[in-house]
Design an enzyme around this catalytic site. Sequence first.
Site, mmCIF file in Angstrom:
data_model
loop_
_atom_site.group_PDB
_atom_site.id
_atom_site.type_symbol
_atom_site.label_atom_id
_atom_site.label_comp_id
_atom_site.label_asym_id
_atom_site.label_seq_id
_atom_site.Cartn_x
_atom_site.Cartn_y
_atom_site.Cartn_z
ATOM 1 N N LEU A 1 0.817 -1.211 0.000
ATOM 2 C CA LEU A 1 0.000 0.000 0.000
ATOM 3 C C LEU A 1 0.853 1.264 0.000
ATOM 4 O O LEU A 1 0.410 2.314 -0.474
ATOM 5 C CB LEU A 1 -0.935 -0.021 1.214
ATOM 6 C CG LEU A 1 -1.932 -1.199 1.260
ATOM 7 C CD1 LEU A 1 -2.735 -1.170 2.552
ATOM 8 C CD2 LEU A 1 -2.854 -1.164 0.046
ATOM 9 N N ASP A 2 2.064 1.180 0.546
ATOM 10 C CA ASP A 2 2.979 2.322 0.537
ATOM 11 C C ASP A 2 4.160 1.978 -0.358
ATOM 12 O O ASP A 2 5.271 1.740 0.098
ATOM 13 C CB ASP A 2 3.445 2.643 1.955
ATOM 14 C CG ASP A 2 4.188 3.981 2.025
ATOM 15 O OD1 ASP A 2 4.130 4.743 1.039
ATOM 16 O OD2 ASP A 2 4.829 4.249 3.059
ATOM 17 N N PHE A 3 3.906 1.960 -1.655
ATOM 18 C CA PHE A 3 4.885 1.524 -2.653
ATOM 19 C C PHE A 3 5.659 2.747 -3.135
ATOM 20 O O PHE A 3 5.329 3.377 -4.132
ATOM 21 C CB PHE A 3 4.147 0.869 -3.823
ATOM 22 C CG PHE A 3 5.017 0.033 -4.726
ATOM 23 C CD1 PHE A 3 4.809 -1.325 -4.846
ATOM 24 C CD2 PHE A 3 6.026 0.614 -5.477
ATOM 25 C CE1 PHE A 3 5.603 -2.100 -5.703
ATOM 26 C CE2 PHE A 3 6.824 -0.138 -6.320
ATOM 27 C CZ PHE A 3 6.610 -1.505 -6.433
ATOM 28 N N ARG A 4 6.724 3.084 -2.398
ATOM 29 C CA ARG A 4 7.536 4.241 -2.760
ATOM 30 C C ARG A 4 9.010 3.891 -2.627
ATOM 31 O O ARG A 4 9.370 2.940 -1.916
ATOM 32 C CB ARG A 4 7.182 5.435 -1.879
ATOM 33 C CG ARG A 4 5.878 6.111 -2.270
ATOM 34 C CD ARG A 4 5.576 7.311 -1.409
ATOM 35 N NE ARG A 4 5.140 6.918 -0.066
ATOM 36 C CZ ARG A 4 4.756 7.796 0.856
ATOM 37 N NH1 ARG A 4 4.768 9.082 0.581
ATOM 38 N NH2 ARG A 4 4.370 7.374 2.047
#
Length: 282
Positions: free
Chosen positions: A66-69
């Site tokens: 969900l936090d693909f950075r």
Amino acid sequence: FQLYGYCYQDSNDIPDTLTTITELGSPLEMIQLLQTSWEDRFRICLSLVRLLHYLAHSPLGSVTLLDFRPRQFVIVDGELKVTDLDDASIEETSCTSNSDCFMEFPARNFTLPCSVEGRCQSMNEKRNLYNAYRFFFTYLLPHSAPTSLRPLLDKIVNATGNCDKHCDAKYFLFQSKTRPSVNSEFTQKCVKSANTKYRRVPEAFIPDENYRCWPSYHHKGCLLSVFDIGEAIEICDSYSQCKAFVLTNQTTWTGRQLVFFKMASNHIVPDPDKITYVKVTD
């Protein structure tokens, strides 16, 4: 990401504490990556494709980050690895119609089909793939890419950017496995016949006479990878300051040979592991 060990501790101050011991990686800096050779950037993207395929077919099912950075990843021995799984999820969105399967991103939005089981079809996988496109592929793949690979790279970037029918991790893993080796694919190019002649000096090295070029594997000199002597000649002929080059016995991860390019050959020293080529002037 390699897990070397873990320790579970339940104390009054901090209940249910789990400490993990993992391999050490380097923080991912996109500006630094853009300054590296395309070959190294391709290796990072290839490791990302393997990760995407694993996430799509993990033992737990399809996993989405969900936090693909970039800050969630590190570089270990030239490969990309995810370090933070706090925001990982295996829950596929439930739905009653296609309108429930709406994915919203800053640049564009997508609507996926609702399956007969009442789940948004491949939403976890496609969310990962589109994030890989907008944070990694769109920057690392096209920039200074070899001409021979650009049609394939354009196809990959467009597929991930549009989330079309080819937008799945299995497809990209298949592409990476069935293409010819990276070495032969992007280095076997037609080398123009050079009028310039070079004198071969075996077991010799030029320790000084460096100049800087981009991209280089050496920050104080011009160290590039080549497929063969023909490509080394072509590169040296393309730089006005290049008067000689030295073949080393070192290779990159794809087997390309590393070559030092020099702006003079006034001081040549013996070295059994290197071969020097000096430009012959009339």
